[in-house]
Design a protein around this motif. Structure first.
Motif, short mmCIF file in Angstrom:
data_model
loop_
_atom_site.label_atom_id
_atom_site.label_comp_id
_atom_site.label_asym_id
_atom_site.label_seq_id
_atom_site.Cartn_x
_atom_site.Cartn_y
_atom_site.Cartn_z
N PRO A 25 0.82 -1.23 0.00
CA PRO A 25 0.00 0.00 0.00
C PRO A 25 0.85 1.27 0.00
O PRO A 25 0.55 2.23 -0.72
N LEU A 26 1.92 1.27 0.81
CA LEU A 26 2.81 2.43 0.86
C LEU A 26 3.50 2.64 -0.48
O LEU A 26 3.61 3.78 -0.96
N GLN A 27 3.94 1.56 -1.09
CA GLN A 27 4.61 1.68 -2.39
C GLN A 27 3.65 2.23 -3.45
O GLN A 27 4.06 2.99 -4.33
N ALA A 28 2.39 1.84 -3.36
CA ALA A 28 1.40 2.35 -4.32
C ALA A 28 1.25 3.86 -4.17
O ALA A 28 1.18 4.60 -5.17
N VAL A 29 1.20 4.34 -2.93
CA VAL A 29 1.09 5.78 -2.68
C VAL A 29 2.34 6.51 -3.18
O VAL A 29 2.25 7.56 -3.83
N LEU A 30 3.50 5.95 -2.87
CA LEU A 30 4.76 6.58 -3.30
C LEU A 30 4.86 6.62 -4.83
O LEU A 30 5.35 7.60 -5.39
N ALA A 31 4.37 5.58 -5.48
CA ALA A 31 4.38 5.55 -6.94
C ALA A 31 3.55 6.70 -7.51
O ALA A 31 3.93 7.36 -8.48
N LEU A 32 2.40 6.95 -6.89
CA LEU A 32 1.53 8.05 -7.34
C LEU A 32 2.22 9.40 -7.12
O LEU A 32 2.13 10.30 -7.97
N VAL A 33 2.89 9.55 -5.99
CA VAL A 33 3.59 10.80 -5.69
C VAL A 33 4.71 11.04 -6.69
O VAL A 33 4.87 12.15 -7.22
N VAL A 34 5.50 10.00 -6.96
CA VAL A 34 6.60 10.13 -7.92
C VAL A 34 6.06 10.44 -9.30
O VAL A 34 6.60 11.29 -10.03
N ARG A 35 4.98 9.78 -9.68
CA ARG A 35 4.38 10.02 -11.00
C ARG A 35 3.92 11.47 -11.13
O ARG A 35 4.10 12.10 -12.19
N ARG A 36 3.35 12.01 -10.06
CA ARG A 36 2.84 13.38 -10.11
C ARG A 36 3.97 14.41 -10.08
O ARG A 36 3.91 15.43 -10.78
N LYS A 37 4.98 14.18 -9.26
CA LYS A 37 6.03 15.18 -9.07
C LYS A 37 7.18 15.07 -10.09
O LYS A 37 7.79 16.08 -10.46
N LEU A 38 7.49 13.85 -10.53
CA LEU A 38 8.62 13.65 -11.43
C LEU A 38 8.21 13.16 -12.81
O LEU A 38 9.02 13.16 -13.73
N GLY A 39 6.97 12.69 -12.93
CA GLY A 39 6.52 12.16 -14.21
C GLY A 39 6.93 10.71 -14.39
O GLY A 39 7.33 10.03 -13.45
N SER A 40 6.84 10.24 -15.61
CA SER A 40 7.23 8.85 -15.92
C SER A 40 8.68 8.81 -16.40
O SER A 40 9.18 9.79 -16.97
N PRO A 41 9.36 7.69 -16.17
CA PRO A 41 8.90 6.49 -15.47
C PRO A 41 8.93 6.68 -13.95
O PRO A 41 9.70 7.50 -13.44
N VAL A 42 8.13 5.90 -13.26
CA VAL A 42 8.09 5.96 -11.80
C VAL A 42 9.29 5.23 -11.21
O VAL A 42 9.87 5.66 -10.21
N LEU A 43 9.68 4.14 -11.85
CA LEU A 43 10.79 3.32 -11.35
C LEU A 43 12.10 3.66 -12.05
O LEU A 43 12.12 3.93 -13.26
N PHE A 44 13.15 3.65 -11.27
CA PHE A 44 14.51 3.81 -11.79
C PHE A 44 15.07 2.41 -12.00
O PHE A 44 15.07 1.60 -11.07
N ARG A 45 15.51 2.13 -13.20
CA ARG A 45 16.08 0.81 -13.51
C ARG A 45 17.50 1.00 -14.04
O ARG A 45 17.72 1.82 -14.92
N GLN A 46 18.42 0.24 -13.49
CA GLN A 46 19.81 0.36 -13.93
C GLN A 46 20.53 -0.97 -13.75
O GLN A 46 20.31 -1.67 -12.75
N LEU A 47 21.37 -1.30 -14.70
CA LEU A 47 22.15 -2.53 -14.60
C LEU A 47 23.24 -2.36 -13.57
O LEU A 47 23.95 -1.35 -13.55
N ARG A 48 23.38 -3.35 -12.70
CA ARG A 48 24.40 -3.35 -11.65
C ARG A 48 25.03 -4.73 -11.58
O ARG A 48 24.39 -5.74 -11.88
N PRO A 49 26.29 -4.82 -11.14
CA PRO A 49 26.93 -6.12 -10.95
C PRO A 49 26.54 -6.73 -9.60
O PRO A 49 26.53 -6.05 -8.58
N GLY A 50 26.21 -8.02 -9.63
CA GLY A 50 25.85 -8.72 -8.41
C GLY A 50 26.91 -9.73 -8.00
O GLY A 50 28.11 -9.52 -8.25
N LYS A 51 26.49 -10.82 -7.42
CA LYS A 51 27.42 -11.87 -6.99
C LYS A 51 28.21 -12.39 -8.18
O LYS A 51 27.67 -12.63 -9.26
N ASP A 52 29.52 -12.53 -7.98
CA ASP A 52 30.44 -12.98 -9.02
C ASP A 52 30.44 -12.06 -10.23
O ASP A 52 30.84 -12.46 -11.33
#
Length: 202
Positions: A25-52
């Motif tokens: 529920p909190l994430q849904a609210v935050l998604a709406l806030v980000v969408r309104r204040k920053l626009g789309s996309p709501v999520l930041f996606r970036q390639l990162r190195p993980g294990k190994d």
């Protein structure tokens, strides 16, 4: 591999899944806030190195405006918004990262996943941070977050790799909650977050 590692993975799945459900529920609210204040996309996606050093896609809430030279939005400080600064200072931008934990890309506790372009800048010792899954929080984060130097961060990362165990993870989680409440070490001295890592003296 340590005997604790399978237990650690089990904890990640159980706690990560429960946290995803409870914070939905909190994430849904935050998604709406980000969408309104920053626009789309709501999520930041970036390639990162993980294990190994395996590459995965990190998911977080977006906190910055898109780069736009015509409007002078180039540097991080120019692109950061009040909403984004609040999300970062409270670590609420990290909530979608729980999906990375459940999927197995990350762990709740471990060295933070950094940029792919840093991979060839590490010393052999620093590169050992990839012997474990990266974490949502880690020993370096509770030892100063972005207020300590890169070399100090990497020392803490390797310390965690060598000494990881349940009690240490519980301690890091508790210290993380304290830091989030106090909002300590969010930025380096002269940066919105942390200056680029250009390599250490060999």
């Amino acid at each position: 591999m340590k005997p604790y590692d399978p237990v650690k993975r089990g904890i990640d799945v159980v706690v990560g899944s429960a946290a995803l459900i409870l914070t939905a529920p909190l994430q849904a609210v935050l998604a709406l806030v980000v969408r309104r204040k920053l626009g789309s996309p709501v999520l930041f996606r970036q390639l990162r190195p993980g294990k190994d050093g395996q590459i995965f896609e990190l998911i977080k809430f977006r906190t910055m405006l898109e780069p736009d030279e015509s409007q002078g939005l180039v540097a991080d400080a120019q692109r950061m918004t009040p909403v984004g600064a609040f999300l970062r200072s409270t670590s609420l931008d990290e909530l979608p990262t729980l999906w990375n934990v459940v999927r197995g890309d990350m762990s709740l506790v471990g060295p933070r996943p950094l940029l792919v372009r840093y991979l060839d800048r590490y010393t052999p010792e620093q590169a050992r941070r990839h012997e474990v899954r990266p974490g949502v929080t880690g020993l370096a984060q509770v030892s100063g977050r972005n207020a300590i130097t890169w070399d100090e961060k990497f020392v803490k990362d390797i310390e965690y790799v060598d000494h990881r165990k349940l009690l240490l993870d519980l301690s890091i989680v508790c210290r993380t909650l304290t830091q989030v409440v106090r909002r300590n070490g969010i930025s380096a001295a002269d940066d919105v977050t942390m200056p680029e890592f250009v390599g250490s003296r060999r």
